[in-house]
Design a protein around this motif. Structure first.
Motif, mmCIF file in Angstrom:
data_model
loop_
_atom_site.group_PDB
_atom_site.id
_atom_site.type_symbol
_atom_site.label_atom_id
_atom_site.label_comp_id
_atom_site.label_asym_id
_atom_site.label_seq_id
_atom_site.Cartn_x
_atom_site.Cartn_y
_atom_site.Cartn_z
ATOM 1 N N ASP A 32 0.831 -1.214 0.000
ATOM 2 C CA ASP A 32 0.000 0.000 0.000
ATOM 3 C C ASP A 32 0.862 1.259 0.000
ATOM 4 O OD1 ASP A 32 -2.317 -1.526 0.073
ATOM 5 O OD2 ASP A 32 -2.249 -1.695 2.259
ATOM 6 N N LEU A 33 0.457 2.201 -0.814
ATOM 7 C CA LEU A 33 1.084 3.543 -0.863
ATOM 8 C C LEU A 33 2.611 3.450 -0.878
ATOM 9 C CD1 LEU A 33 -1.358 5.274 1.662
ATOM 10 C CD2 LEU A 33 -1.476 5.266 -0.844
ATOM 11 N N PHE A 34 3.085 2.546 -1.681
ATOM 12 C CA PHE A 34 4.532 2.295 -1.714
ATOM 13 C C PHE A 34 5.293 3.488 -2.304
ATOM 14 C CE2 PHE A 34 8.317 0.067 -3.481
ATOM 15 C CZ PHE A 34 8.831 -0.334 -2.261
ATOM 16 N N LYS A 35 4.635 4.181 -3.200
ATOM 17 C CA LYS A 35 5.273 5.369 -3.800
ATOM 18 C C LYS A 35 5.632 6.374 -2.706
ATOM 19 C CE LYS A 35 4.542 8.721 -7.548
ATOM 20 N NZ LYS A 35 5.085 9.799 -6.747
ATOM 21 N N THR A 36 4.765 6.475 -1.698
ATOM 22 C CA THR A 36 5.015 7.415 -0.594
ATOM 23 C C THR A 36 6.284 7.035 0.160
ATOM 24 O OG1 THR A 36 2.619 7.431 -0.372
ATOM 25 C CG2 THR A 36 3.858 8.580 1.338
ATOM 26 N N ILE A 37 6.500 5.719 0.332
ATOM 27 C CA ILE A 37 7.718 5.268 1.033
ATOM 28 C C ILE A 37 8.939 5.676 0.214
ATOM 29 C CG2 ILE A 37 9.040 3.221 1.741
ATOM 30 C CD1 ILE A 37 6.369 1.939 2.529
ATOM 31 N N ASN A 38 8.887 5.427 -1.088
ATOM 32 C CA ASN A 38 9.999 5.836 -1.962
ATOM 33 C C ASN A 38 10.219 7.344 -1.882
ATOM 34 O OD1 ASN A 38 10.972 3.497 -3.100
ATOM 35 N ND2 ASN A 38 9.539 3.514 -4.824
ATOM 36 N N ASP A 39 9.121 8.073 -1.982
ATOM 37 C CA ASP A 39 9.233 9.545 -2.020
ATOM 38 C C ASP A 39 9.727 10.103 -0.692
ATOM 39 O OD1 ASP A 39 8.347 9.381 -4.554
ATOM 40 O OD2 ASP A 39 6.301 10.097 -4.178
ATOM 41 N N GLY B 208 12.963 1.887 -0.024
ATOM 42 C CA GLY B 208 11.901 1.136 -0.705
ATOM 43 C C GLY B 208 12.378 -0.270 -1.058
ATOM 44 N N ASP B 209 13.631 -0.363 -1.526
ATOM 45 C CA ASP B 209 14.201 -1.683 -1.864
ATOM 46 C C ASP B 209 14.280 -2.584 -0.629
ATOM 47 O OD1 ASP B 209 14.430 -0.986 -4.467
ATOM 48 O OD2 ASP B 209 16.620 -0.879 -4.517
ATOM 49 N N VAL B 210 14.655 -1.983 0.498
ATOM 50 C CA VAL B 210 14.740 -2.773 1.738
ATOM 51 C C VAL B 210 13.358 -3.323 2.092
ATOM 52 C CG1 VAL B 210 15.113 -2.602 4.252
ATOM 53 C CG2 VAL B 210 16.762 -1.586 2.668
ATOM 54 N N ALA C 57 -10.060 -4.324 -2.359
ATOM 55 C CA ALA C 57 -9.336 -4.125 -1.084
ATOM 56 C C ALA C 57 -8.731 -2.725 -1.026
ATOM 57 C CB ALA C 57 -8.254 -5.185 -0.928
ATOM 58 N N LYS C 58 -8.171 -2.272 -2.142
ATOM 59 C CA LYS C 58 -7.581 -0.922 -2.196
ATOM 60 C C LYS C 58 -8.700 0.113 -2.004
ATOM 61 C CE LYS C 58 -3.170 -1.701 -3.489
ATOM 62 N NZ LYS C 58 -1.993 -1.246 -2.796
ATOM 63 N N ASP C 59 -9.784 -0.142 -2.725
ATOM 64 C CA ASP C 59 -10.891 0.804 -2.718
ATOM 65 C C ASP C 59 -11.525 0.929 -1.329
ATOM 66 O OD1 ASP C 59 -12.004 2.502 -4.573
ATOM 67 O OD2 ASP C 59 -13.866 1.316 -4.694
ATOM 68 N N GLY D 55 -10.056 0.879 1.421
ATOM 69 C CA GLY D 55 -9.199 1.526 2.421
ATOM 70 C C GLY D 55 -7.851 0.870 2.616
ATOM 71 N N ARG D 56 -7.514 -0.163 1.832
ATOM 72 C CA ARG D 56 -6.211 -0.855 1.867
ATOM 73 C C ARG D 56 -6.054 -1.680 3.165
ATOM 74 N NH1 ARG D 56 -5.271 4.073 -0.610
ATOM 75 N NH2 ARG D 56 -4.440 3.907 -2.727
ATOM 76 N N ASN D 57 -4.881 -2.336 3.285
ATOM 77 C CA ASN D 57 -4.544 -3.168 4.451
ATOM 78 C C ASN D 57 -5.655 -4.164 4.756
ATOM 79 O OD1 ASN D 57 -3.160 -4.160 6.653
ATOM 80 N ND2 ASN D 57 -3.833 -2.557 8.044
#
Ligand SMILES: Nc1nc2c(ncn2[C@@H]2O[C@H](COP(=O)(O)OP(=O)(O)OP(=O)(O)O)[C@@H](O)[C@H]2O)c(=O)[nH]1
Length: 418
Positions: A294-301, A308-310, A401-403, A405-407
């Motif tokens: 979920d919201l992986f882009k946010t972790i990268n950003d 993110g790789d870890v 699942a995303k729609d 609310g995720r998790n």
């Protein structure tokens, strides 16, 4: 288990270099400068702890190879090093059951020793089957193979070969004679090849017949190599090693081609090969889950691509821990897939719910900074003709699942844990 190497060398500079070379091969060096010292050290450790001994031919208290006999009598395989270039010394060494003989000629010998030590460690897990009606010929080959630490097997009759190869799955090489009573070795090879591919089993045909057609027919029937009898030890080992190393290269190439570069998980192509293989054996109920962080882009950003790789690597380890006995894959990016055979979604859902919880509780840490991450999971057991059809159904549930609310884990079933 980390093996020991007994190093007996009198020359101080050579001792220093050899210690470094052996240590680099992930082995513990136990060193002595004389035979007397070696005996004292050796008496305190069982021989099984030693991978081999590296022995200088000429020592102050053992000038004519006596240290070789000591190590061999103690059931430790021996590699001999010597600065002597005399032919009679070479012959004397090779008359003993040593692994190899390395002349101290130039710096290349250290590289050679290093490769030899790595091979000796690997060989312990490599099975070699010798098929020959003659007990004497079998014993001669087995003795040579055991010097190099191979896991040896022998058969006098070819009838049991297929069962034997199926039972001992670590057998990578079969050396088979052509005269097997009423049966011809070449025909046996052709039969074995129907069941065991060249990528998993190498075969060396062998014969005392001095006929070029035997060699050609062995190779045409599926053998990889040919050893004419009588053979010299060096030729025997070169052929054995080349065939074993070829299989290892194939295995390495296959592993690289099948694995995702970042996480080491099976890639999408390999995943479907495995799934199709499983489906050939089972036709009952299956479950497929698509997972997306979920919201992986946010972790990268926020924390950077390296963090993110870890997360991806640690997530993959957790996935292996929970679903390692099933088919798993990193499909790409932050998307993963699990296929469970012989279990419907009602049975599999608690496993996915446990996993979702474990991910949400995990801290993904890099350089002292920890982040949390959650996963959304779409699960299905709906199947239309092809397993690939399951991907579409799982993807719909993942989207839900995303729609929502995720998790969370969403399946085709209305269940309370969703
Ligand atoms: N660090 C890292 N990031 C990757 C890798 N592969 C893909 N990504 C990133 O994964 C992110 C996926 O972002 P999105 O598709 O927007 O999805 P998301 O942020 O997880 O949001 P939702 O899926 O809606 O929860 C992108 O930023 C990609 O650059 C990788 O190998 N390493």
């Amino acid at each position: 288990m980390k093996y020991k190497v007994l190093l007996i060398e009198h020359d101080a500079s050579s001792l220093r270099v050899l210690k470094r070379v052996i240590g680099k091969s992930n082995l513990d060096v136990v060193s002595a400068t004389t035979l007397t010292q070696a005996k004292a050290i050796f008496s305190t450790t069982p021989p099984e702890a030693y991978l081999c001994a590296v022995v200088d031919y000429s020592l102050p208290d053992a000038p004519n190879g006596e240290a070789i006999d000591f190590a061999l009598d103690s059931f430790v395989p021996v590699i001999v090093i010597t600065s002597s270039t005399q032919e009679d010394v070479r012959e004397h060494i090779l008359s003993k059951a040593v692994i190899d003989y390395i002349p101290k000629q130039n710096a290349q010998i250290y590289d050679y020793l290093s490769r030899l030590l790595q091979r000796l460690q690997k060989n312990k897990g490599v099975g070699v089957l010798v098929v020959d009606t003659s007990r004497r010929r079998r014993a001669a080959m087995i003795s040579l193979l055991q010097r190099h630490n191979f896991d040896t097997h022998e058969l006098a009759k070819p009838e049991q070969i297929l069962d034997y190869l199926s039972t001992y799955s670590n057998i990578r090489l079969m050396i088979i004679d052509n005269q097997l009573g009423d049966i011809v070795g070449i025909d046996v090879v052709a039969d074995v090849r129907k069941h065991f591919h060249k990528d998993t089993l190498s075969i060396i045909g062998s014969s005392e017949q001095q006929s070029p057609t035997v060699l050609a027919n062995f190779l045409k029937s599926g053998a990889d190599d040919y050893l004419a009898k009588p053979y010299c030890h060096e030729e025997f080992f070169v052929r054995v090693m080349q065939n074993v190393e070829y299989l290892e290269q194939i295995a390495l190439i296959r592993k690289t081609a099948n694995a995702d570069y970042l996480t080491g998980l099976p890639n999408r192509r390999h995943f479907f090969n495995q799934v199709h293989e499983q489906l050939r054996r089972s036709h009952t109920k299956h479950t497929l889950a698509l997972m997306d962080l979920d919201l992986f882009k946010t972790i990268n950003d926020t924390y950077g691509h390296d963090h993110g790789d870890v997360v991806l690597k640690e997530f993959s380890k957790l996935l292996e821990k929970h679903f390692g006995k099933f088919c798993i894959s990193r499909f790409g990016g932050e998307e993963f897939c699990v296929f469970i055979v012989d279990m419907d979604e009602a049975q599999a859902l608690p496993l996915f719910e446990d996993f979702r919880l474990a991910v949400s509780e995990k801290k993904f840490t890099r350089k002292g900074v920890s982040v949390n991450c959650t996963v959304s999971i779409g699960v299905t057991s709906k199947f239309k003709k092809k397993v690939e059809s399951m991907l579409g159904y799982a993807d719909e549930n993942l989207y839900r699942a995303k729609d929502a609310g995720r998790n969370q884990v969403i399946s085709d079933l209305p269940i309370s844990t969703n």
